[in-house]
Each structure stands twice: as structure tokens, then as C-alpha cells.
Design a protein around this motif. Structure first.
Motif, PDB file in Angstrom:
ATOM      1  N   THR A 276       0.840  -1.194   0.000  1.00  0.00           N
ATOM      2  CA  THR A 276       0.000   0.000   0.000  1.00  0.00           C
ATOM      3  C   THR A 276       0.874   1.244   0.000  1.00  0.00           C
ATOM      4  O   THR A 276       1.806   1.348   0.808  1.00  0.00           O
ATOM      5  N   PRO A 277       0.655   2.204  -0.892  1.00  0.00           N
ATOM      6  CA  PRO A 277       1.493   3.417  -0.915  1.00  0.00           C
ATOM      7  C   PRO A 277       1.328   4.224   0.365  1.00  0.00           C
ATOM      8  O   PRO A 277       0.298   4.175   1.037  1.00  0.00           O
ATOM      9  N   ASN A 278       2.347   4.991   0.679  1.00  0.00           N
ATOM     10  CA  ASN A 278       2.299   5.827   1.874  1.00  0.00           C
ATOM     11  C   ASN A 278       1.366   7.020   1.713  1.00  0.00           C
ATOM     12  O   ASN A 278       0.906   7.570   2.717  1.00  0.00           O
ATOM     13  N   GLU A 279       1.120   7.443   0.478  1.00  0.00           N
ATOM     14  CA  GLU A 279       0.228   8.563   0.213  1.00  0.00           C
ATOM     15  C   GLU A 279      -0.732   8.188  -0.911  1.00  0.00           C
ATOM     16  O   GLU A 279      -0.301   7.683  -1.952  1.00  0.00           O
ATOM     17  N   PHE A 280      -1.995   8.431  -0.671  1.00  0.00           N
ATOM     18  CA  PHE A 280      -2.998   8.239  -1.717  1.00  0.00           C
ATOM     19  C   PHE A 280      -3.105   9.499  -2.563  1.00  0.00           C
ATOM     20  O   PHE A 280      -2.546  10.549  -2.230  1.00  0.00           O
ATOM     21  N   ALA A 281      -3.799   9.375  -3.678  1.00  0.00           N
ATOM     22  CA  ALA A 281      -4.022  10.544  -4.534  1.00  0.00           C
ATOM     23  C   ALA A 281      -4.806  11.602  -3.759  1.00  0.00           C
ATOM     24  O   ALA A 281      -5.790  11.281  -3.081  1.00  0.00           O
ATOM     25  N   CYS A 324      -2.239  21.764  -7.916  1.00  0.00           N
ATOM     26  CA  CYS A 324      -1.657  20.570  -7.298  1.00  0.00           C
ATOM     27  C   CYS A 324      -0.893  20.918  -6.019  1.00  0.00           C
ATOM     28  O   CYS A 324       0.247  20.517  -5.822  1.00  0.00           O
ATOM     29  N   THR A 325      -1.515  21.663  -5.143  1.00  0.00           N
ATOM     30  CA  THR A 325      -0.962  21.954  -3.823  1.00  0.00           C
ATOM     31  C   THR A 325      -1.862  21.288  -2.791  1.00  0.00           C
ATOM     32  O   THR A 325      -3.069  21.523  -2.772  1.00  0.00           O
ATOM     33  N   TYR A 326      -1.290  20.455  -1.948  1.00  0.00           N
ATOM     34  CA  TYR A 326      -2.094  19.667  -1.033  1.00  0.00           C
ATOM     35  C   TYR A 326      -1.366  19.524   0.305  1.00  0.00           C
ATOM     36  O   TYR A 326      -0.184  19.859   0.453  1.00  0.00           O
ATOM     37  N   ARG A 327      -2.086  18.989   1.281  1.00  0.00           N
ATOM     38  CA  ARG A 327      -1.581  18.774   2.642  1.00  0.00           C
ATOM     39  C   ARG A 327      -2.207  17.514   3.193  1.00  0.00           C
ATOM     40  O   ARG A 327      -3.042  16.870   2.538  1.00  0.00           O
ATOM     41  N   GLU A 328      -1.829  17.154   4.417  1.00  0.00           N
ATOM     42  CA  GLU A 328      -2.413  16.002   5.090  1.00  0.00           C
ATOM     43  C   GLU A 328      -3.756  16.390   5.717  1.00  0.00           C
ATOM     44  O   GLU A 328      -3.961  17.533   6.113  1.00  0.00           O
ATOM     45  N   TYR A 329      -4.630  15.409   5.826  1.00  0.00           N
ATOM     46  CA  TYR A 329      -5.869  15.620   6.565  1.00  0.00           C
ATOM     47  C   TYR A 329      -5.543  15.661   8.055  1.00  0.00           C
ATOM     48  O   TYR A 329      -4.779  14.838   8.563  1.00  0.00           O
TER      49      TYR A 329
END
Length: 458
Positions: A276-281, A324-329
């Protein structure tokens, strides 16, 4: 007999002539010289004044809100239009651009057309200006989005386990055929971050359920339940035999919705695959306010006259997706204030995903919260009701999810964008502007011609 003489002073005055000209109202000399009629001596009646005042206020509010909504959409479109001018990685043009996935489904109590119109009005103009590619996932009934997301994750898991080799016993899907066609011709797929755009709280709940089912559930489908065999009476057998052949050749129904491979109670005992990848889309939940009912007319009117605020909020979210700028929930404190009444019980709200667009549930029709709705013909075909249940997040899935968010510098740059008046003006003002420019050009911008032989050229 004595004659009496009449007094000349008491004689009645002669009647005025009948052909006398009517009395002419006083006219302003300036208006008379311009050929305009005389102004009325009094204002319209009270009822007419009330009618024209209310009509003018309503028309002005609608026109102003529509112009500002166009201005907000144009502002965020200009903020991302530079992405369309960036060249692709492959100079030959064989590389695929970044491709997004847009999830939308019919809101509770209404059809899919409402969600499509909402997307076309607020989301599509900004995506089109960015030059990105996208694909649709549309759910016509509850559970369609959940089934698609789960199957998409399971397909990804099968590819990783088989090391990309196709299964000879399995019929390839349309997406797999397209991917094989591109690989055969050297067309490389996009290798960067893509992203998911989820419209509406109802779609967001199915999206989260599909992620958990795909990663924590088994790859093999669950066993089908045994059908209930009821004894048929002779009268029923005769009615079946008497059916005409036309009914047998009717259009086939839609395929049944796949049953979920696991339940919410299986999250704790499920094993997450090692690959399982460490980060999802990254994902972006987009608001979709949808309120029905005659008694809710005041709230619906308030939202109708403030669509400019909705366009600005949605434009900000879509611009973050394009850039395409994102952060963690974030993880929320599990206290009484942060816990949602919709999600109370054994699984309180502890993650930001559970709180996203939660206010939209207050606008849903009451039939959503009923377990068995006899009026809904599709209720029996839905294997799992996701919208009426609280959102349950597994920590392993919640920590790997990412959320699109606009950076402060990008928001500041967008605030400095000035939208030209010609982009947001209406049909009347636009045509008046064109008429003025045409008249000015004809009157003051005459082109000089020079003689050349027997013809005149510029």
C-alpha cells in the motif's frame, strides 16, 4: 296690458362657443424643442410604485449577483490559465497530460441532472481554463460511486500482485485495452500526482467507503446469498405461460450493483497490504448545497441571491486542484464539541474527513434517514446504504489521504487579478458597447486611400 322692460344687467351670459380649442398644458421649452412630450403632472399610484420598486430591487439583485458570480469564476480561471500554456514533458507530444477524476452522483431526492448542472456552472469553466484532462464517474443511484472506487482499488492491487501481467482467463476491460494500445505505440502515461474531485457530501461518503472497501477488503467477491425459492401456484404458472413474446424481448435492465466485499465492522480485523502506498491521490470535496421543499423557500431564495459566494468558494477549491498543492488531513480532538451528532456512538468524529461538508446533511430529505423506504423502487437493489450511516475512518487509511489546499501566495496572486468588464457584461451592455465602437470607428477612423493606376487600395 303693461309691458315690462328687462334689466340689461341681469341678462344671462351667452354660452361659450362649442368649437373653442382645448386648453393646452404647459410644456417645458427644452422638452418641446427636443420633441419630447410633456411630463406627467403626478407620480403613478401607490400600488404601481410598490410594484415597480419591488421589481427593480429583485431584478437589480439578480443582475448584480450574476455579474459577481461571473467575476469570481473568471478570476479563478485566470489564476490557473498559465497551466494550459506549459509544454508537456515529451517534445513529440506523445506524453499524456495530468488527468483528474471527477466523482458526482444524484443528490438525495433528486436526479443526476442537478449534479451535472452544478458541475457545469461552477467547476467546469476553471478546469477548462487550466488545460487539464479529466474523466467522469457518475452515480445514478446510491452506492454506484462506492462500487466504482472499491473496484478501481482492487484492480490496482491485482496489477501489483501480478506484476503488471494480464490474466489470460479474465476478459480485459475498456480501460485496460486503451492502456495496452497506448503502450504499444510508445505513449507514456502521466507519472505525477493526479487527484480526485468529489462533488457533494453524499458522494464524499461513498468515496470514503469505497477506499476502505478496496484497501481493507478481500479481492474475491463475497458468496452470493441463496435465493429464496417460493412454491408457485397453478394460477401463477398459467400467467407466466400467457406472457407475450414482446415482454420477453424487452430492453435488458442495468446490471446489479456489486455487493460490498466487507463491512465497517471488519476494519479493525482487516490487514492492510504491504504494498500500500504511503500517500494516496489527493482529493478535494466540493460543496453542493441542495435544498428541497416549499417551506424552505426563504433559505433557497437567500442562497439564490448569494451564488457569487458559492462560486468563489468552489473556485478556490478547484484552483487548488489544478495547481496541485495539497496537505495532510488533520486529526481532530475526540471530544464532545468536535464529535458530530450524525457520527456519534461507537465511532466518534476524530478525523477531518468525517467533518467535510457535514452541514449538507441538514438539507437532505427525510427519506434518506429511513432504513426501509417503500416509495423508493431502487431501495431493494442497493446492497448497502451509505448515506444514512455515519462516516467511519480507519487510521491506516485516514493517515494516507491528502487534501488539496490553496497556498497563501497563490491566493494573494489571485486576489490581484482584475477581471475586464467585457468578460462579465450581459447581452444588452455588450451589444451597446459594440454599437458605440462601430459608430466611433465609422465617424472618426476613416481610412485614407491612395490612387494606384485605375484602382484605389489602402
Amino acid at each position: 296690458m303693461r309691458a315690462t322692460m328687462a334689466d340689461p344687467t341681469s341678462a344671462p351670459s351667452p354660452p361659450p362657443p362649442t368649437n373653442a380649442p382645448p386648453k393646452v398644458a404647459h410644456r417645458n421649452n427644452a422638452l418641446r424643442m427636443l420633441g419630447l412630450p410633456a411630463l406627467p403632472r403626478k407620480l403613478p399610484s401607490r400600488n404601481w410604485m410598490i410594484f415597480w420598486t419591488v421589481s427593480s430591487v429583485i431584478a437589480g439583485a439578480i443582475i448584480y449577483d450574476k455579474r459577481e458570480k461571473k467575476r469570481a469564476i473568471a478570476k479563478w480561471s485566470h489564476a490557473v490559465e498559465h497551466l494550459a500554456k506549459e509544454p508537456l514533458a515529451d517534445p513529440l507530444g506523445l506524453a499524456q497530460p495530468r488527468k483528474l477524476t471527477i466523482y458526482l452522483s444524484s443528490p438525495p431526492g433528486d436526479g443526476l441532472r442537478v449534479a451535472q448542472d452544478h458541475y457545469t456552472e461552477y467547476v467546469k469553466p476553471i478546469l477548462a481554463a487550466s488545460g487539464l484532462d479529466w474523466e467522469f464517474v457518475q452515480g445514478r443511484r446510491e452506492g454506484d460511486v462506492r462500487a466504482y472506487v472499491a473496484e478501481r482499488v482492487r484492480r490496482f492491487r491485482r496489477d501489483l500482485e501480478s506484476h503488471g501481467e494480464p490474466d489470460p482467463e479474465k476478459q480485459p476491460t475498456k480501460e485496460e485495452l486503451i492502456e495496452a494500445f497506448r503502450k504499444a505505440r510508445g505513449i507514456e502515461d502521466y507519472q505525477g500526482v493526479r487527484g480526485d474531485v468529489v462533488i457533494g457530501r453524499h458522494t464524499w461518503k461513498e468515496y470514503l467507503r469505497g477506499l476502505h472497501e478496496g484497501w481493507l477488503g478481500p479481492l474475491a467477491p463475497p458468496p452470493e446469498p441463496e435465493p429464496l425459492l417460493a412454491a408457485a401456484t397453478p394460477e401463477q404458472d398459467k400467467s407466466v405461460e400467457e406472457k407475450p413474446a414482446e415482454e420477453e424481448e424487452k430492453k435488458p435492465k442495468r446490471p446489479p450493483q456489486p455487493r460490498p466485499h466487507n463491512t465497517v465492522a471488519d476494519y479493525d480485523t482487516s490487514t492492510l497490504p504491504s504494498y500500500t502506498p504511503n500517500e494516496f491521490a489527493p482529493s478535494a470535496p466540493i460543496r453542493e448545497p441542495h435544498l428541497l421543499g416549499f417551506l424552505n423557500t426563504p433559505t433557497r431564495m437567500y442562497r439564490f441571491f448569494n451564488r457569487r459566494k458559492l462560486a468563489d468558494d468552489i473556485g478556490r477549491e478547484v484552483a487548488a486542484v489544478c495547481l496541485c498543492t495539497y496537505r495532510e488531513y488533520r486529526q481532530l480532538a475526540a471530544d464532545s464539541e468536535s464529535a458530530s451528532p450524525m457520527s456519534s456512538g461507537d465511532h466518534p468524529s476524530q478525523y477531518e474527513q468525517q467533518k467535510e461538508l457535514e452541514w449538507e446533511e441538514k438539507d437532505w430529505v427525510k427519506s434518506v434517514w429511513k432504513e426501509d423506504n417503500p416509495k423508493d423502487a431502487q431501495a431493494a437493489e442497493i446492497p448497502e446504504r451509505v448515506r444514512a450511516k455515519p462516516v467511519v475512518m480507519d487510521p491506516r487509511i485516514a493517515e494516507r489521504m491528502r487534501r488539496f489546499q490553496l497556498l497563501p501566495e497563490d491566493a494573494e496572486r489571485a486576489s490581484r487579478i482584475v477581471v475586464a468588464e467585457e468578460e462579465i457584461e450581459g447581452w444588452i451592455k455588450g451589444h451597446l458597447r459594440q454599437l458605440y465602437r462601430w459608430g466611433t470607428k465609422k465617424a472618426f477612423e476613416k481610412k485614407k486611400l491612395t490612387p494606384l493606376e485605375d484602382k484605389y487600395v489602402e
